[in-house]
Scaffold this motif. Sequence first.
Motif, PDB file in Angstrom:
ATOM      1  N   HIS A 133       6.955   4.755   6.341  1.00 54.08           N
ATOM      2  CA  HIS A 133       5.898   5.005   5.359  1.00 54.08           C
ATOM      3  C   HIS A 133       5.013   3.765   5.301  1.00 54.08           C
ATOM      4  O   HIS A 133       5.487   2.665   5.003  1.00 54.08           O
ATOM      5  CB  HIS A 133       6.495   5.310   3.986  1.00 54.08           C
ATOM      6  CG  HIS A 133       7.250   6.602   3.954  1.00 54.08           C
ATOM      7  ND1 HIS A 133       6.658   7.806   3.627  1.00 54.08           N
ATOM      8  CD2 HIS A 133       8.556   6.882   4.229  1.00 54.08           C
ATOM      9  CE1 HIS A 133       7.560   8.776   3.693  1.00 54.08           C
ATOM     10  NE2 HIS A 133       8.713   8.238   4.052  1.00 54.08           N
ATOM     11  N   SER A 134       3.749   3.963   5.606  1.00 50.79           N
ATOM     12  CA  SER A 134       2.797   2.861   5.678  1.00 50.79           C
ATOM     13  C   SER A 134       1.744   3.028   4.590  1.00 50.79           C
ATOM     14  O   SER A 134       1.176   4.114   4.415  1.00 50.79           O
ATOM     15  CB  SER A 134       2.133   2.839   7.061  1.00 50.79           C
ATOM     16  OG  SER A 134       1.285   1.730   7.201  1.00 50.79           O
ATOM     17  N   PHE A 135       1.480   1.924   3.861  1.00 52.51           N
ATOM     18  CA  PHE A 135       0.623   1.980   2.679  1.00 52.51           C
ATOM     19  C   PHE A 135      -0.589   1.068   2.861  1.00 52.51           C
ATOM     20  O   PHE A 135      -0.450  -0.096   3.233  1.00 52.51           O
ATOM     21  CB  PHE A 135       1.397   1.528   1.436  1.00 52.51           C
ATOM     22  CG  PHE A 135       2.649   2.328   1.164  1.00 52.51           C
ATOM     23  CD1 PHE A 135       2.621   3.398   0.287  1.00 52.51           C
ATOM     24  CD2 PHE A 135       3.845   2.018   1.795  1.00 52.51           C
ATOM     25  CE1 PHE A 135       3.768   4.138   0.026  1.00 52.51           C
ATOM     26  CE2 PHE A 135       4.997   2.753   1.549  1.00 52.51           C
ATOM     27  CZ  PHE A 135       4.952   3.815   0.667  1.00 52.51           C
ATOM     28  N   GLN A 155      -2.510   6.434   1.197  1.00 48.41           N
ATOM     29  CA  GLN A 155      -3.626   5.651   0.681  1.00 48.41           C
ATOM     30  C   GLN A 155      -3.248   5.139  -0.706  1.00 48.41           C
ATOM     31  O   GLN A 155      -3.158   5.899  -1.666  1.00 48.41           O
ATOM     32  CB  GLN A 155      -4.911   6.478   0.597  1.00 48.41           C
ATOM     33  CG  GLN A 155      -6.120   5.646   0.148  1.00 48.41           C
ATOM     34  CD  GLN A 155      -7.414   6.422   0.203  1.00 48.41           C
ATOM     35  OE1 GLN A 155      -7.416   7.650   0.224  1.00 48.41           O
ATOM     36  NE2 GLN A 155      -8.530   5.714   0.225  1.00 48.41           N
ATOM     37  N   VAL A 156      -3.023   3.832  -0.792  1.00 47.81           N
ATOM     38  CA  VAL A 156      -2.557   3.210  -2.033  1.00 47.81           C
ATOM     39  C   VAL A 156      -3.265   1.874  -2.212  1.00 47.81           C
ATOM     40  O   VAL A 156      -3.325   1.069  -1.272  1.00 47.81           O
ATOM     41  CB  VAL A 156      -1.022   2.988  -2.003  1.00 47.81           C
ATOM     42  CG1 VAL A 156      -0.568   2.213  -3.232  1.00 47.81           C
ATOM     43  CG2 VAL A 156      -0.293   4.322  -1.922  1.00 47.81           C
ATOM     44  N   ASP A 157      -3.775   1.636  -3.401  1.00 50.85           N
ATOM     45  CA  ASP A 157      -4.329   0.332  -3.752  1.00 50.85           C
ATOM     46  C   ASP A 157      -3.173  -0.570  -4.160  1.00 50.85           C
ATOM     47  O   ASP A 157      -2.605  -0.434  -5.242  1.00 50.85           O
ATOM     48  CB  ASP A 157      -5.325   0.476  -4.900  1.00 50.85           C
ATOM     49  CG  ASP A 157      -6.011  -0.839  -5.250  1.00 50.85           C
ATOM     50  OD1 ASP A 157      -5.595  -1.889  -4.717  1.00 50.85           O
ATOM     51  OD2 ASP A 157      -6.945  -0.814  -6.079  1.00 50.85           O
ATOM     52  N   LEU A 158      -2.808  -1.488  -3.278  1.00 51.59           N
ATOM     53  CA  LEU A 158      -1.622  -2.314  -3.482  1.00 51.59           C
ATOM     54  C   LEU A 158      -1.836  -3.432  -4.505  1.00 51.59           C
ATOM     55  O   LEU A 158      -0.916  -4.192  -4.782  1.00 51.59           O
ATOM     56  CB  LEU A 158      -1.166  -2.913  -2.152  1.00 51.59           C
ATOM     57  CG  LEU A 158      -0.691  -1.884  -1.111  1.00 51.59           C
ATOM     58  CD1 LEU A 158      -0.471  -2.557   0.235  1.00 51.59           C
ATOM     59  CD2 LEU A 158       0.575  -1.185  -1.577  1.00 51.59           C
ATOM     60  N   SER A 159      -3.033  -3.529  -5.055  1.00 60.07           N
ATOM     61  CA  SER A 159      -3.272  -4.565  -6.067  1.00 60.07           C
ATOM     62  C   SER A 159      -2.595  -4.238  -7.391  1.00 60.07           C
ATOM     63  O   SER A 159      -2.496  -5.087  -8.274  1.00 60.07           O
ATOM     64  CB  SER A 159      -4.774  -4.759  -6.294  1.00 60.07           C
ATOM     65  OG  SER A 159      -5.359  -3.590  -6.840  1.00 60.07           O
ATOM     66  N   ASP A 160      -2.092  -3.000  -7.520  1.00 58.90           N
ATOM     67  CA  ASP A 160      -1.407  -2.585  -8.748  1.00 58.90           C
ATOM     68  C   ASP A 160      -0.178  -1.780  -8.346  1.00 58.90           C
ATOM     69  O   ASP A 160      -0.291  -0.705  -7.743  1.00 58.90           O
ATOM     70  CB  ASP A 160      -2.341  -1.741  -9.617  1.00 58.90           C
ATOM     71  CG  ASP A 160      -1.731  -1.397 -10.976  1.00 58.90           C
ATOM     72  OD1 ASP A 160      -0.522  -1.646 -11.173  1.00 58.90           O
ATOM     73  OD2 ASP A 160      -2.471  -0.862 -11.831  1.00 58.90           O
ATOM     74  N   VAL A 161       1.004  -2.276  -8.685  1.00 62.91           N
ATOM     75  CA  VAL A 161       2.246  -1.609  -8.272  1.00 62.91           C
ATOM     76  C   VAL A 161       2.394  -0.231  -8.910  1.00 62.91           C
ATOM     77  O   VAL A 161       3.157   0.603  -8.418  1.00 62.91           O
ATOM     78  CB  VAL A 161       3.479  -2.475  -8.613  1.00 62.91           C
ATOM     79  CG1 VAL A 161       3.456  -3.781  -7.838  1.00 62.91           C
ATOM     80  CG2 VAL A 161       3.576  -2.736 -10.116  1.00 62.91           C
ATOM     81  N   ALA A 162       1.663   0.019  -9.979  1.00 62.07           N
ATOM     82  CA  ALA A 162       1.733   1.328 -10.623  1.00 62.07           C
ATOM     83  C   ALA A 162       1.214   2.433  -9.710  1.00 62.07           C
ATOM     84  O   ALA A 162       1.453   3.626  -9.976  1.00 62.07           O
ATOM     85  CB  ALA A 162       0.941   1.312 -11.933  1.00 62.07           C
TER      86      ALA A 162
END
Length: 253
Positions: A133-135, A155-162
């Motif tokens: 799984h690649s984010f 597709q994930v914005d990694l600046s927020d773990v939420a």
Amino acid sequence: MRLASGYKAFSETAHKNYPDQLTPEGNLGWAIALSSVVNADRSDRFARPSARGWTSSLHPKIFPNRSTKVGVLALTYKGLMNVKTPFDLALYTRLIWELQPRTILELGSLQGGSGLWFADHLSVLCEKPGEVHSFDLNSKCIHENAKHPLLTFHQVDLSDVANFDENLLKRLPHPWLVIDDAHVQIFSIFSYLNHFLASGDYYVIEDNPMNADKEIIDGLQLVEQSGFLIDTYYTDAFGSNLTCAPNAWLRKS
């Protein structure tokens, strides 16, 4: 012969889809800068032996100069950007065989070449192939050829773990191998994912530990307090910390 065109394709896609993120200090800006000096299709790729000098730029320190760094990171996989050193590709091959991971989490997808590399190696080296799984926020940069039945991009914005899918993380089987190659909120993400990690899982933090600044040193103290140990086989297999993840091949106790 098919020559790698991954860097050119990535540059064009990034400029088209993420013009607001192409800052010189940003991940996409760095990749574009690399693509401008590395072109596998260049006319002087092949040279006569008599036209070549014999001086090696290799040095006990991993990236002694720009030419070595560019050459090491210019490696591609199936024509796609991989951006991992030969040392680390060999180390990951050994770790996948030894750990037999059921799940690989990759933070930072770039063009998808490394995710594809991990998926292929899972299918070859593991008795029970798992999942990769690649984010990454910049999902439009992922090449259409980065496809594999074991590989999923998120597709994930990694600046927020939420922004992580907690239900996904809870269901993924162990052992885990987590590779942080996103360089975003490194230790915040580590602290969050640590809640889902089990004893024996691995967590590799690439590139940033080479800076060894106060943030990294303090962060690695947090890692130690969280019950992780450095696996010195992987940090020192080719020489002391001759890896893009010095002191950051970490195993949870």
